[in-house]
Design an enzyme around this catalytic site. Structure first.
Site, short mmCIF file in Angstrom:
data_model
loop_
_atom_site.label_atom_id
_atom_site.label_comp_id
_atom_site.label_asym_id
_atom_site.label_seq_id
_atom_site.Cartn_x
_atom_site.Cartn_y
_atom_site.Cartn_z
CE LYS A 61 -1.47 2.76 5.43
NZ LYS A 61 -2.41 2.12 6.31
CD GLU B 253 -8.99 -5.39 2.92
OE1 GLU B 253 -8.98 -5.70 2.37
OE2 GLU B 253 -9.04 -4.85 4.05
CB SER B 254 -5.82 -4.27 8.73
OG SER B 254 -5.82 -3.03 8.28
CE LYS C 185 -7.55 -0.44 1.39
NZ LYS C 185 -6.78 0.18 2.28
CG ASN D 17 -9.98 -3.77 6.94
OD1 ASN D 17 -8.30 -3.69 8.56
ND2 ASN D 17 -9.63 -2.66 6.33
CD GLU E 28 -11.72 -3.41 4.04
OE1 GLU E 28 -10.15 -2.55 3.51
OE2 GLU E 28 -12.56 -2.89 4.39
CD GLU F 196 -3.02 0.74 1.84
OE1 GLU F 196 -4.25 -0.01 1.45
OE2 GLU F 196 -3.63 1.23 3.17
#
Ligand SMILES: O=C(O)c1ccccc1NCC(=O)[C@H](O)[C@H](O)COP(=O)(O)O
Length: 408
Positions: A193, A361-362, A254, A325, A303, A191
């Site tokens: 970001k 994710e995350s 995103k 997520n 998601e 990502e």
């Protein structure tokens, strides 16, 4: 004409009286409210709006549909439209709530002046709370307004023309499968970001192209590029710049998609995939946005945050990529055991049977984290903070996996 509109789920019936089903098509066509014109209403619920971009209604048709006299002034027609828009919003909210969609798409508002519809739709003043309940709801409300402004500057017809001349998209899902086969690890979506609501600024000297190129050298299969400006300090210009710099990895836009227009826009800015968040969108909206994405050659990463959303998504045809997520929307707390929890039992079985790719994710920071979500069943991971913060993001990827996963 009056009638009760059947709800989408469980044979439930909603107390919404429709002055005329054809009216809703007319509302879309006069472009008063973009959120209403953006999505077609469900054919199952008897609204007649089969196309996304309905024909422009004649003023006389509109007045007839609204039930106002043909001699009425434009202000009374506008007020009647506002009332009908409000009714449609209330109806859409009911559908979303019945499906367990947690995020309200707009601040609740009281009925417009002159509203005399059924009692069930009249919210008392003290129930009209206009504060978002969590960060995702805040972002979603903001997006609704932002998209309205952006649409004025970039009308859909122009975007459709630009899409015709756009270069072909790259195979996002294929790249993840290939990376998984090549490395034996989950395919990496790295990502790009600069900041996030939960972590603030992640990287001061942020050069999106430099970071993207480093990720590619490091062995990322795909990249995720934040395009939201207000909350993540991203931008569509980053997506475009990365694409134009010759990066070969497929790119995920995103964004917080609340309107089909955004999918067209993402496509014109170089995206190969888009994100659809189940906490924001109804089943019908996901189905419809998925359809548009496919028509434009884009993959869709759908998601989910919890088991209910996972159940909903598994009931929708044609989804290849599901993201789990691990970040709570309410508290920002990250718990990677969420991935494992959602892949257990019947849901995990269905995912394997359909050969879907699950993206963890995350909150993934170490080789142990990667091994944990891989053992839970993911074939891809989406990672931001732990690699973008490194002074050398290429080395950050090797650190994350515990070995070099680059092509060389
Ligand atoms: O990250 C946030 O603060 C956030 C807040 C509200 C909605 C979404 C948010 N994050 C988006 C993401 O899902 C992450 O950027 C992505 O999964 C990467 O996570 P990480 O590796 O922990 O940076």
């Amino acid at each position: 004409m009056e009638g009760l509109a059947p709800a989408q789920s469980a044979g439930q019936r909603l107390p919404v009286r429709l002055a005329s089903p054809s009216l809703y098509r007319s509302i879309g066509s006069v472009s008063i409210r973009r959120s209403v014109s953006g999505f077609p209403m469900d054919r199952k619920i008897n609204f007649r709006a089969p196309s996304l971009f309905p024909i422009r209604a004649q003023q006389s048709d509109l007045k007839e549909s609204l039930g106002v006299a043909s001699s009425s002034s434009s202000s009374s027609v506008e007020n009647a439209i506002r009332i009908k828009e409000w009714e449609v919003d209330m109806y859409q909210n009911e559908i979303a709530i019945s499906q367990g969609v947690r995020i309200r798409r707009k601040p609740p508002s009281k009925a417009p002046l002159g509203y005399s519809g059924p009692f069930e739709l009249r919210l008392p003043h003290d129930q009209v709370a206009d504060s978002p309940r969590n960060i995702l709801e805040e972002i979603t409300w903001y997006k609704d307004e932002e998209v309205s402004r952006m649409k004025e500057l970039n009308p859909l017809e122009a975007l459709k023309k630009a899409v015709e001349d756009a270069p072909p998209t790259r195979d996002f899902v294929g790249a993840l499968r290939m990376a998984h086969q090549r490395t034996g690890f989950p395919g990496l979506i790295a990502e790009v970001k600069k900041a996030s609501p939960s972590r603030g600024i992640l990287k001061e000297n942020f050069d999106p192209v430099e970071i993207a190129q480093a990720y590619e050298r490091g062995g990322a299969a795909c990249l995720s590029v934040l395009t939201d400006q207000k909350y993540f300090k991203g931008g569509f210009e980053n997506l475009e710049a990365i694409r134009n710099a010759g990066v070969k990895c497929p790119l995920l836009c995103k964004e917080f998609v609340v309107d089909p227009w955004q999918i067209y826009y993402a496509r014109t800015k170089g995206a190969d995939a888009v994100l659809l968040i189940a906490a924001i969108l109804t089943d019908l909206e996901i189905t419809y946005l998925l359809d548009i994405s496919k028509k434009l050659g884009l993959a869709a990463l759908v998601e989910v945050h919890d088991e209910r959303e996972m159940g909903r998504v598994l009931g929708i045809e044609g989804i290849e990529l599901v993201g789990i997520n691990n970040r709570s929307l309410e508290t920002f707390k990250v718990d990677i055991s969420n991935t494992q929890k959602l892949l257990q039992g019947e849901h995990g079985r269905q995912i394997r049977e359909k050969d879907m790719i699950v993206v963890g994710e995350s909150g993934l920071f170490t080789p142990d984290d990667i091994a944990y979500v891989q053992a839970a069943g993911v074939k891809a991971v989406l990672v931001g903070e732990s690699i973008v913060k490194q002074s050398d993001p290429e080395k950050g990827i090797a650190g994350l996996f515990g070995r070099n996963i680059s092509h060389t």
